[in-house]
Enzyme design. Sequence first.
Site, PDB file in Angstrom:
ATOM      1  N   GLY A  22     -48.811  77.409  -1.306  1.00  6.27           N
ATOM      2  CA  GLY A  22     -50.266  78.059  -1.209  1.00  6.27           C
ATOM      3  C   GLY A  22     -50.833  78.021  -2.415  1.00  6.27           C
ATOM      4  O   GLY A  22     -51.702  78.883  -2.481  1.00  6.27           O
ATOM      5  N   SER A  23     -50.677  77.182  -3.283  1.00  8.65           N
ATOM      6  CA  SER A  23     -51.478  77.144  -4.396  1.00  8.65           C
ATOM      7  C   SER A  23     -52.940  76.828  -4.086  1.00  8.65           C
ATOM      8  O   SER A  23     -53.829  77.298  -5.016  1.00  8.65           O
ATOM      9  CB  SER A  23     -51.044  76.265  -5.504  1.00  8.65           C
ATOM     10  OG  SER A  23     -50.901  74.804  -5.284  1.00  8.65           O
ATOM     11  N   ASN A  24     -53.292  75.933  -3.422  1.00 14.73           N
ATOM     12  CA  ASN A  24     -54.510  75.664  -2.868  1.00 14.73           C
ATOM     13  C   ASN A  24     -55.196  77.102  -2.470  1.00 14.73           C
ATOM     14  O   ASN A  24     -56.386  77.307  -2.584  1.00 14.73           O
ATOM     15  CB  ASN A  24     -54.734  74.650  -1.633  1.00 14.73           C
ATOM     16  CG  ASN A  24     -54.729  73.220  -2.433  1.00 14.73           C
ATOM     17  OD1 ASN A  24     -55.870  72.846  -3.325  1.00 14.73           O
ATOM     18  ND2 ASN A  24     -53.694  72.380  -2.597  1.00 14.73           N
ATOM     19  N   MET A 100     -48.601  71.355   7.126  1.00 13.49           N
ATOM     20  CA  MET A 100     -47.744  70.094   7.466  1.00 13.49           C
ATOM     21  C   MET A 100     -47.748  70.021   8.886  1.00 13.49           C
ATOM     22  O   MET A 100     -46.671  69.623   9.156  1.00 13.49           O
ATOM     23  CB  MET A 100     -46.536  70.049   6.564  1.00 13.49           C
ATOM     24  CG  MET A 100     -46.650  70.015   5.076  1.00 13.49           C
ATOM     25  SD  MET A 100     -48.008  69.171   4.407  1.00 13.49           S
ATOM     26  CE  MET A 100     -46.845  67.641   4.337  1.00 13.49           C
ATOM     27  N   ARG A 101     -48.580  69.732   9.696  1.00 17.30           N
ATOM     28  CA  ARG A 101     -48.607  69.487  11.100  1.00 17.30           C
ATOM     29  C   ARG A 101     -49.496  68.611  11.476  1.00 17.30           C
ATOM     30  O   ARG A 101     -50.923  68.567  11.310  1.00 17.30           O
ATOM     31  CB  ARG A 101     -48.943  71.077  11.789  1.00 17.30           C
ATOM     32  CG  ARG A 101     -47.615  71.808  11.568  1.00 17.30           C
ATOM     33  CD  ARG A 101     -46.411  71.812  12.387  1.00 17.30           C
ATOM     34  NE  ARG A 101     -46.508  71.419  13.749  1.00 17.30           N
ATOM     35  CZ  ARG A 101     -45.418  70.756  14.527  1.00 17.30           C
ATOM     36  NH1 ARG A 101     -44.583  70.319  13.898  1.00 17.30           N
ATOM     37  NH2 ARG A 101     -45.686  70.611  15.793  1.00 17.30           N
ATOM     38  N   LEU A 103     -52.030  67.613  14.506  1.00 18.15           N
ATOM     39  CA  LEU A 103     -52.663  68.386  15.298  1.00 18.15           C
ATOM     40  C   LEU A 103     -53.012  67.462  16.522  1.00 18.15           C
ATOM     41  O   LEU A 103     -53.344  66.525  16.260  1.00 18.15           O
ATOM     42  CB  LEU A 103     -53.917  69.239  14.695  1.00 18.15           C
ATOM     43  CG  LEU A 103     -53.507  70.130  13.443  1.00 18.15           C
ATOM     44  CD1 LEU A 103     -54.637  70.461  12.662  1.00 18.15           C
ATOM     45  CD2 LEU A 103     -53.003  71.355  14.139  1.00 18.15           C
ATOM     46  N   ASN A 117     -59.768  69.440   5.386  1.00 19.28           N
ATOM     47  CA  ASN A 117     -58.389  69.116   5.049  1.00 19.28           C
ATOM     48  C   ASN A 117     -58.268  68.588   3.648  1.00 19.28           C
ATOM     49  O   ASN A 117     -59.390  67.943   3.358  1.00 19.28           O
ATOM     50  CB  ASN A 117     -57.635  68.269   5.830  1.00 19.28           C
ATOM     51  CG  ASN A 117     -56.235  67.983   5.521  1.00 19.28           C
ATOM     52  OD1 ASN A 117     -55.525  69.044   5.074  1.00 19.28           O
ATOM     53  ND2 ASN A 117     -55.766  66.864   5.680  1.00 19.28           N
ATOM     54  N   HIS A 119     -56.227  66.437   1.024  1.00 18.40           N
ATOM     55  CA  HIS A 119     -55.127  65.482   0.979  1.00 18.40           C
ATOM     56  C   HIS A 119     -54.961  64.598  -0.477  1.00 18.40           C
ATOM     57  O   HIS A 119     -55.897  64.243  -0.949  1.00 18.40           O
ATOM     58  CB  HIS A 119     -55.497  64.207   2.296  1.00 18.40           C
ATOM     59  CG  HIS A 119     -54.217  63.264   2.146  1.00 18.40           C
ATOM     60  ND1 HIS A 119     -53.209  63.723   3.018  1.00 18.40           N
ATOM     61  CD2 HIS A 119     -54.118  61.937   1.918  1.00 18.40           C
ATOM     62  CE1 HIS A 119     -52.214  62.545   2.883  1.00 18.40           C
ATOM     63  NE2 HIS A 119     -52.996  61.571   2.270  1.00 18.40           N
ATOM     64  N   SER A 146     -58.373  63.972  -1.814  1.00 16.86           N
ATOM     65  CA  SER A 146     -59.591  63.925  -1.014  1.00 16.86           C
ATOM     66  C   SER A 146     -59.816  65.127  -0.399  1.00 16.86           C
ATOM     67  O   SER A 146     -58.734  65.482   0.148  1.00 16.86           O
ATOM     68  CB  SER A 146     -59.621  62.698  -0.125  1.00 16.86           C
ATOM     69  OG  SER A 146     -59.182  61.450  -0.761  1.00 16.86           O
ATOM     70  N   THR A 151     -60.791  65.047  12.089  1.00 19.31           N
ATOM     71  CA  THR A 151     -60.886  64.295  13.054  1.00 19.31           C
ATOM     72  C   THR A 151     -59.608  64.158  13.795  1.00 19.31           C
ATOM     73  O   THR A 151     -58.426  64.273  13.076  1.00 19.31           O
ATOM     74  CB  THR A 151     -61.650  63.236  13.195  1.00 19.31           C
ATOM     75  OG1 THR A 151     -60.993  62.076  12.381  1.00 19.31           O
ATOM     76  CG2 THR A 151     -63.035  63.075  12.534  1.00 19.31           C
ATOM     77  N   LEU A 154     -55.347  61.032  12.051  1.00 24.30           N
ATOM     78  CA  LEU A 154     -54.448  61.886  10.888  1.00 24.30           C
ATOM     79  C   LEU A 154     -54.777  61.543   9.598  1.00 24.30           C
ATOM     80  O   LEU A 154     -54.889  60.187   9.242  1.00 24.30           O
ATOM     81  CB  LEU A 154     -53.065  61.780  10.987  1.00 24.30           C
ATOM     82  CG  LEU A 154     -51.978  61.994   9.801  1.00 24.30           C
ATOM     83  CD1 LEU A 154     -52.114  63.650   9.924  1.00 24.30           C
ATOM     84  CD2 LEU A 154     -50.705  61.652   9.859  1.00 24.30           C
ATOM     85  N   ASP A 155     -55.484  62.288   8.906  1.00 26.59           N
ATOM     86  CA  ASP A 155     -56.098  62.084   7.551  1.00 26.59           C
ATOM     87  C   ASP A 155     -57.428  60.958   7.702  1.00 26.59           C
ATOM     88  O   ASP A 155     -57.554  60.252   6.547  1.00 26.59           O
ATOM     89  CB  ASP A 155     -54.938  61.707   6.540  1.00 26.59           C
ATOM     90  CG  ASP A 155     -53.799  62.659   6.157  1.00 26.59           C
ATOM     91  OD1 ASP A 155     -54.283  63.844   6.453  1.00 26.59           O
ATOM     92  OD2 ASP A 155     -52.734  62.291   6.118  1.00 26.59           O
TER      93      ASP A 155
HETATM   94  C1  GRF Z   1     -51.155  69.783  -1.698  1.00 28.51           C
HETATM   95  O1  GRF Z   1     -50.805  68.677  -2.631  1.00 28.51           O
HETATM   96  C2  GRF Z   1     -51.982  69.555  -0.500  1.00 28.51           C
HETATM   97  O2  GRF Z   1     -52.982  68.216  -0.829  1.00 28.51           O
HETATM   98  C3  GRF Z   1     -51.109  68.808   0.433  1.00 28.51           C
HETATM   99  O3  GRF Z   1     -49.785  69.645   0.246  1.00 28.51           O
HETATM  100  C4  GRF Z   1     -49.778  70.217  -1.019  1.00 28.51           C
HETATM  101  C5  GRF Z   1     -49.947  71.654  -0.872  1.00 28.51           C
HETATM  102  O4  GRF Z   1     -49.508  72.333  -1.867  1.00 28.51           O
HETATM  103  N1  GRF Z   1     -51.185  68.354   1.694  1.00 28.51           N
HETATM  104  P1  GRF Z   1     -50.135  74.035  -1.965  1.00 28.51           P
HETATM  105  O5  GRF Z   1     -49.363  74.660  -0.663  1.00 28.51           O
HETATM  106  O6  GRF Z   1     -51.378  74.447  -1.628  1.00 28.51           O
HETATM  107  O7  GRF Z   1     -49.375  74.417  -3.237  1.00 28.51           O
END
Ligand code: GRF
Length: 221
Positions: A22-24, A100-101, A103, A117, A119, A146, A151, A154-155
């Site tokens: 969850g760093s994002n 990481m699913r 959909l 999303n 990626h 990106s 949609t 996937l990605d």
């Molecule tokens: C990130 O690199 C994101 O782009 C990818 O998974 C990683 C998740 O990192 N899909 P975090 O859980 O946000 O730290």
Amino acid sequence: MSVVKSKMSASFSIVVLISGSGSNLQSIIDTIAAKKIPAKISAVISNKAEVYGLERAEQHGIPTEVIEHTQFENRESFDQQLQARIDHYQADLVVLAGFMRILTAPFVQHYSGRMLNIHPSLLPKYKGINTHQRALDDNAKQHGVSVHFVTPELDGGPVIAQASIAVKADDTAQSLAKRVLQYEHRIYPTVIQWFVEQRLSLGENGIIFDNQGLKNIIAYT
Ligand code: GRF
């Protein structure tokens, strides 16, 4: 006017979906706390229990839910439950942040134009997983991240913005991931801010940014 705006801010609801550290998510929490995004995170939902991202949310008083995909018979039933919980929070925007699913199409269509999303590659390169290693295996000169509308492919949804970095001769998948992540933490809150401020939307013919069709992916530096 300012009264109307602050009412809008408080009511814009974001639901963030995670599967890991969850760093994002943290970067979005911090940007909202810094009052740069006029919205609130109504809930963080994880498909995995005990991931650190849930702790991050709890530390900030954000409601959390765990919906474990392993408890469901198939993708459809998992997605239906996920959708019910997201809609409970009346999400204006669904943010996939390391979720990481894969959909299902009905789920994705339900949130068409309001699901983003991030990626870790320069899409359309390296859809799916292990993006950093695949870039190294290809001797790619540039790599990056990106942000796109989701949609059913996937990605594969329309890309809004990308940050590109140079690959160094001594890079490993870990060192690349670390450098790309630093950009992730800046680009994602920025794109979310644009969406919340209604500068960004998905039209019938593609992305609309500042009232014009977006011709080129925005290069984020
Ligand atoms: C990130 O690199 C994101 O782009 C990818 O998974 C990683 C998740 O990192 N899909 P975090 O859980 O946000 O730290």
